[in-house]
Design a protein around this motif. Structure first.
Motif, short mmCIF file in Angstrom:
data_model
loop_
_atom_site.label_atom_id
_atom_site.label_comp_id
_atom_site.label_asym_id
_atom_site.label_seq_id
_atom_site.Cartn_x
_atom_site.Cartn_y
_atom_site.Cartn_z
N GLU A 1 12.46 -24.60 38.67
CA GLU A 1 12.73 -23.17 38.81
C GLU A 1 11.67 -22.36 38.08
N GLY A 2 11.29 -21.23 38.67
CA GLY A 2 10.27 -20.40 38.03
C GLY A 2 10.60 -18.93 38.10
N MET A 3 9.95 -18.17 37.21
CA MET A 3 10.02 -16.72 37.27
C MET A 3 8.59 -16.18 37.25
N ASP A 4 7.88 -16.40 36.12
CA ASP A 4 6.46 -16.04 36.10
C ASP A 4 5.64 -17.08 36.84
N HIS A 5 6.22 -18.29 37.02
CA HIS A 5 5.62 -19.34 37.84
C HIS A 5 6.40 -19.41 39.15
N PRO A 6 5.82 -20.04 40.18
CA PRO A 6 6.59 -20.23 41.41
C PRO A 6 7.75 -21.20 41.20
N THR A 7 8.79 -21.06 42.00
CA THR A 7 9.83 -22.08 42.10
C THR A 7 9.36 -23.10 43.12
N PRO B 1 15.94 -29.83 33.33
CA PRO B 1 17.11 -29.82 32.44
C PRO B 1 17.27 -28.52 31.67
N ALA B 2 16.22 -27.72 31.57
CA ALA B 2 16.33 -26.43 30.88
C ALA B 2 17.32 -25.49 31.56
N LEU B 3 17.60 -25.73 32.85
CA LEU B 3 18.58 -24.89 33.56
C LEU B 3 19.96 -25.00 32.93
N TRP B 4 20.23 -26.11 32.27
CA TRP B 4 21.54 -26.33 31.65
C TRP B 4 21.54 -25.93 30.16
N GLN B 5 20.34 -25.64 29.65
CA GLN B 5 20.22 -25.37 28.22
C GLN B 5 20.17 -23.89 27.88
N SER B 6 19.59 -23.09 28.76
CA SER B 6 19.46 -21.65 28.47
C SER B 6 19.22 -20.90 29.76
N ARG B 7 19.12 -19.59 29.63
CA ARG B 7 18.78 -18.74 30.78
C ARG B 7 17.38 -18.17 30.58
N MET C 1 17.85 -17.43 35.25
CA MET C 1 18.68 -18.10 36.25
C MET C 1 19.38 -19.28 35.56
N SER C 2 20.23 -19.99 36.28
CA SER C 2 20.93 -21.14 35.70
C SER C 2 21.32 -22.10 36.80
N ALA C 3 21.71 -23.29 36.37
CA ALA C 3 22.15 -24.30 37.33
C ALA C 3 23.33 -23.80 38.16
N ILE C 4 24.19 -23.03 37.52
CA ILE C 4 25.38 -22.52 38.23
C ILE C 4 24.99 -21.63 39.40
N ALA C 5 23.92 -20.84 39.22
CA ALA C 5 23.48 -19.94 40.30
C ALA C 5 23.08 -20.74 41.53
N TYR C 6 22.41 -21.87 41.34
CA TYR C 6 22.04 -22.71 42.48
C TYR C 6 23.27 -23.39 43.08
N GLN C 7 24.15 -23.85 42.20
CA GLN C 7 25.39 -24.47 42.69
C GLN C 7 26.18 -23.48 43.55
N ASP C 8 26.33 -22.26 43.04
CA ASP C 8 27.10 -21.24 43.76
C ASP C 8 26.43 -20.86 45.08
N ALA C 9 25.11 -20.98 45.14
CA ALA C 9 24.38 -20.64 46.37
C ALA C 9 24.44 -21.76 47.39
N GLY C 10 24.98 -22.94 46.96
CA GLY C 10 25.13 -24.04 47.92
C GLY C 10 24.16 -25.18 47.74
N LEU C 11 23.47 -25.23 46.58
CA LEU C 11 22.53 -26.33 46.33
C LEU C 11 23.02 -27.12 45.11
N PRO C 12 23.70 -28.24 45.33
CA PRO C 12 24.14 -29.08 44.20
C PRO C 12 22.91 -29.59 43.43
N VAL C 13 22.96 -29.51 42.11
CA VAL C 13 21.83 -29.94 41.28
C VAL C 13 22.34 -30.78 40.11
N ILE C 14 21.49 -31.70 39.65
CA ILE C 14 21.74 -32.48 38.45
C ILE C 14 20.50 -32.41 37.57
N PRO C 15 20.64 -32.54 36.26
CA PRO C 15 19.46 -32.40 35.39
C PRO C 15 18.62 -33.66 35.33
#
Length: 451
Positions: free
Chosen positions: A279-285, A335-341, A345-359
């Motif tokens: 996942e990226g913000m200042d970098h591409p996703t 794994p940083a998606l589960w550690q901070s925002r 963004m966060s892992a939950i945002a991807y899960q809620d959008a329909g993309l199951p993720v694991i770290p």
């Protein structure tokens, strides 16, 4: 008789262009296409790079240059005198130089060399005042202020210069929609061109033509043989084949387009599918779709890159690319998606959008260098491949580098630049989970452990 001789001398540019090879002619067409801001001829020595660049720039000065300041830049003053200055003096009609003269000792002047072509004078009231200045890398290193100017129309850079000097040139020409013409071998001093020119993005406005000694019409087999023997063996790839000597800067020197890039049809039919996300913000996703065959070889089959997109939009595009391919696991993510925002963004945002993720396994546990060495081993063993449609990942394999100091030396072992590595990071997360081939089973995901 004298008029005929002068007319012949004034036609030097036409003589040069008439003898252009197809590659040299493509350089001329790119310059006048209006499509590119950086036009480069790169490759081996004695390949005709400077010859074609000189004729092109001389034609521009003579025929269509607008009133203003033009720069010719090279590494040193003595090279300037015998190279760019001499070339323009010999190619341009002498009538346009007026009071300005070139000589073999000091060129157009020992300090601040320049000439005004088609100068506006009482005798030439319609003159365009084309001011051509000759500058050097040595001059820039001694006094950066000497490169300050209100604006520059266009610039010709011959031979390798620093990235800082190139940036100074670009900032001078940008307001005039100017162009930079480059002619050089890919020496260590031009290492930055590997990314900026040789692996430019489609929207960077770069045209590159690679020239080699055998492209030169006057290079006979006998001359080429003598030329090759005269070049030290450790420099032959650079001076003959025009390959960059990266001095250890590239992380994945093992990656070879001919060996590691293939078509979708080359991927085996019996594979297990995996996906990974950085996942990226200042970098591409970056999201990658990866296949693993029965032997354990990995194939990066497809990619998705985006910038400043919400997870909902990313997931729509990812779902379309993945199609009906069933993944062994949910997408392996940073794994940083589960550690901070930290990126908003966060892992939950991807899960809620329909993309199951694991770290993936955290770098603190696994070690970034360990995953890098794993990828290096896979490349050496020819067990990691990338499909040709994955242009962003291929570019990253060519560009990701170790951190360097001002003397171009590594800062420390295993210190990597944090750019040109988004897809590579995603691939690294996947490898921490050790993906492997499994027999197909029904269901959304295969039933093998994530760790």
């Amino acid at each position: 008789m004298k008029e005929a001789e002068q007319a012949a001398k004034d036609a030097e540019i036409e003589v040069c262009i008439a003898n252009f090879t197809d590659k040299q002619d493509s350089l001329l067409k790119a310059w006048y296409s209006g499509t590119y801001s950086k036009i480069a001829a790169m490759g081996g020595n004695r390949s005709g790079k400077t010859y074609s660049a000189a004729a092109l720039f001389a034609k521009h000065i003579r025929d269509d240059a607008r009133p203003g300041e033009y720069w010719c830049v090279c590494p040193k003053a003595e090279i300037s005198v015998k190279g760019q200055q001499k070339a323009l003096w010999e190619l341009l009609p002498k009538s346009g130089f007026g009071k300005f003269k070139w000589n073999a000792k000091s060129g157009f002047g020992s300090t601040n060399p320049m000439f005004i072509y088609d100068e506006c004078t009482a005798e030439n009231p319609d003159g365009r005042n084309i001011e051509v200045y000759f500058k050097t890398l040595a001059q820039y290193d001694d006094d950066m202020q000497s490169f300050e100017s209100m604006s520059v129309m266009d610039c010709w850079i011959d031979e390798a210069v620093s990235e800082e000097l190139f940036a100074a040139v670009e900032t001078r020409i940008i307001l005039n929609d100017g162009k930079v013409l480059i002619s050089t071998i890919p020496s260590q001093a031009a290492e930055w061109m590997y990314e900026v020119i040789h692996h430019a993005q489609d929207d960077d406005g770069v045209f590159l033509v690679e020239m080699f000694p055998e492209d030169n019409p006057i290079m006979t087999e006998e001359k080429l043989s003598r030329f090759i023997k005269a070049i030290p063996s450790h420099l032959r790839e650079m001076r003959l084949a025009g390959k960059f000597l990266m001095a250890g800067a590239r992380v994945y020197v093992e990656f070879d387009t001919d060996r590691h890039v293939l078509k979708h049809t080359d991927v085996p039919k019996e594979v297990s599918w995996y996906a990974c996300l950085d996942e990226g913000m200042d970098h591409p996703t970056a999201w990658l779709l990866v296949a693993v065959d029965k032997s354990g070889a990995l194939y990066v089959y497809d990619e998705y890159y985006s910038r400043n997109q919400p997870p909902t939009e990313d997931v729509k595009a990812i779902s379309a690319i993945q199609g009906k391919k069933k993944l062994v696991w949910p997408t392996v993510a940073d794994p940083a998606l589960w550690q901070s925002r930290k990126t908003g963004m966060s892992a939950i945002a991807y899960q809620d959008a329909g993309l199951p993720v694991i770290p993936g396994v955290s770098t603190t546990k696994f070690g970034e260098d360990q995953a890098v060495y794993r990828i290096k081993d896979l490349l050496r063993e020819e067990r990691l491949f990338v499909c040709e449609s994955c242009t962003n990942l291929i570019r990253e394999f060519h560009l990701w580098k170790y951190k360097r100091d001002r003397q171009n030396k590594p800062l420390q072992k295993d210190a990597y630049e944090d750019r040109n590595n988004d897809g590579l990071d995603a691939l690294r997360y996947l490898l921490t989970k050790v993906p492997r081939y499994v027999e197909r089973k029904r269901g959304s995901f295969m039933s093998i452990p994530f760790d």
